[in-house]
Design a protein around this motif. Sequence first.
Motif, PDB file in Angstrom:
ATOM      1  N   ASP A  98       0.840  -1.204   0.000  1.00  0.00           N
ATOM      2  CA  ASP A  98       0.000   0.000   0.000  1.00  0.00           C
ATOM      3  C   ASP A  98       0.874   1.252   0.000  1.00  0.00           C
ATOM      4  OD1 ASP A  98      -2.916  -1.186   0.819  1.00  0.00           O
ATOM      5  OD2 ASP A  98      -1.317  -2.243   1.868  1.00  0.00           O
ATOM      6  N   HIS A 102       1.056   4.074  -2.899  1.00  0.00           N
ATOM      7  CA  HIS A 102       0.827   5.472  -2.533  1.00  0.00           C
ATOM      8  C   HIS A 102       1.923   6.360  -3.113  1.00  0.00           C
ATOM      9  CE1 HIS A 102      -0.503   8.818   0.091  1.00  0.00           C
ATOM     10  NE2 HIS A 102       0.788   9.085   0.171  1.00  0.00           N
ATOM     11  N   GLU A 105       1.589   6.691  -6.881  1.00  0.00           N
ATOM     12  CA  GLU A 105       0.550   7.657  -7.229  1.00  0.00           C
ATOM     13  C   GLU A 105       1.042   9.082  -7.022  1.00  0.00           C
ATOM     14  OE1 GLU A 105      -4.025   8.906  -5.950  1.00  0.00           O
ATOM     15  OE2 GLU A 105      -3.234   6.915  -5.465  1.00  0.00           O
ATOM     16  N   GLU A 114      -2.903   2.962 -10.467  1.00  0.00           N
ATOM     17  CA  GLU A 114      -4.043   2.069 -10.644  1.00  0.00           C
ATOM     18  C   GLU A 114      -3.666   0.857 -11.495  1.00  0.00           C
ATOM     19  OE1 GLU A 114      -8.011   0.818 -10.036  1.00  0.00           O
ATOM     20  OE2 GLU A 114      -6.671   2.206  -9.012  1.00  0.00           O
ATOM     21  N   ARG A 117      -1.741  -1.426  -9.311  1.00  0.00           N
ATOM     22  CA  ARG A 117      -2.654  -2.088  -8.389  1.00  0.00           C
ATOM     23  C   ARG A 117      -3.364  -3.257  -9.065  1.00  0.00           C
ATOM     24  NH1 ARG A 117      -4.414  -0.200  -3.749  1.00  0.00           N
ATOM     25  NH2 ARG A 117      -3.796   1.926  -4.258  1.00  0.00           N
ATOM     26  N   ASP A 123      -6.114  -4.758  -3.833  1.00  0.00           N
ATOM     27  CA  ASP A 123      -7.274  -3.893  -3.620  1.00  0.00           C
ATOM     28  C   ASP A 123      -6.905  -2.711  -2.730  1.00  0.00           C
ATOM     29  OD1 ASP A 123      -8.922  -5.539  -5.102  1.00  0.00           O
ATOM     30  OD2 ASP A 123      -9.446  -6.769  -3.363  1.00  0.00           O
ATOM     31  N   SER A 124      -7.672  -1.645  -2.862  1.00  0.00           N
ATOM     32  CA  SER A 124      -7.473  -0.482  -2.009  1.00  0.00           C
ATOM     33  C   SER A 124      -7.898  -0.823  -0.587  1.00  0.00           C
ATOM     34  CB  SER A 124      -8.309   0.698  -2.537  1.00  0.00           C
ATOM     35  OG  SER A 124      -8.188   1.808  -1.684  1.00  0.00           O
ATOM     36  N   PRO A 126      -7.856   1.304   2.777  1.00  0.00           N
ATOM     37  CA  PRO A 126      -7.512   2.519   3.512  1.00  0.00           C
ATOM     38  C   PRO A 126      -7.414   2.356   5.015  1.00  0.00           C
ATOM     39  CG  PRO A 126      -9.808   2.575   2.829  1.00  0.00           C
ATOM     40  CD  PRO A 126      -9.199   1.374   2.177  1.00  0.00           C
TER      41      PRO A 126
END
Length: 246
Positions: A98, A102, A105, A114, A117, A123-124, A126
Amino acid sequence: MGLATEREVRETTQTVQFATLTEALVKLAAPETIIAGSCSGCFALGQAGLLDGRVATTTWWLAPLLKTMYPRVRLNSRDIVVEDGPLVTAGAAFSHIDLLLHLIERFAGFAVAEDCRRFMMADSRPSQLPYLSVATLLSAAPDLQQAELFLRRNIRRQVSIAELAAACGMSPRTFSRHLQRVTAMTPTAFVQTLRVTEAIRLLRTRGLTADEIAARVGYADATALRRAMRKRTGRTLDSFREEQYP
C-alpha cells in the motif's frame, strides 16, 4: 526491520545498527526529501525525531508502544497509509505494498498507480481496523480484559465509561488513563472499535441486513452504523461484505 513484538522492538533500538540507521535518517531529513517507513520501521523514524509533531501510523499492535516511546507523534493507528508533509508511514507487514502504491501515485499519478494495483491484484485498503484484534491489544493487560468482556456481553445496548471502569475495578479516570497507555485509544474509540469490528464480522458471516447488524452491535439503526463505519474505517459498510479477512 521485521520486528513483531514489543520486546524485539525495544532490544533492536538499543543496537549499534539501529543507531547507525537513525543517524542516517537524521542526515537525510529535509523539507524536500520524502522519507517513508512501514510497520516496525516507523520506530527508526521516531528515534530520528522525524515523527515529532507529525501524524503517523504503524502496525496496529505496536501503535501503543510507538506512542509510549515517541509521545510527540500524532498517532493515527486507524489508517494503513498516512502522509504528513515529507513523511509517509504505513501499517503492518503487507502494507508496504500500500505504501509503494501510494508513492507511485504521488510521483507518477493515479493512472500508473491504478495499473500497478491491477497487475498486482492489490485492492485499495484505507483502514487497518478490519484486521485489528482488541483481544490482542489487551493480552498484556488482564485487568482491562474485563472491560472487553463486559462490553461484548452488553454490546446491544449503550455502555458508559463508568460501567467499563467498574468492570475492571477502577475509577473512570484511572480506566481511561490505563486504556490509553495500553491501546492508544480513548474509551469512546475503544467502544466504537469493538462495535465496528464485530459489525464487520457479522456482515461477512451471518448474511444479516444492515439494520439487524446495527441492533446486534448497539446502534440505533443502519444509518448510525454506517456513520460510525465511515468514521472509524473511512469506508462504507457494504464495501466489507465480500472481502475476506483473517
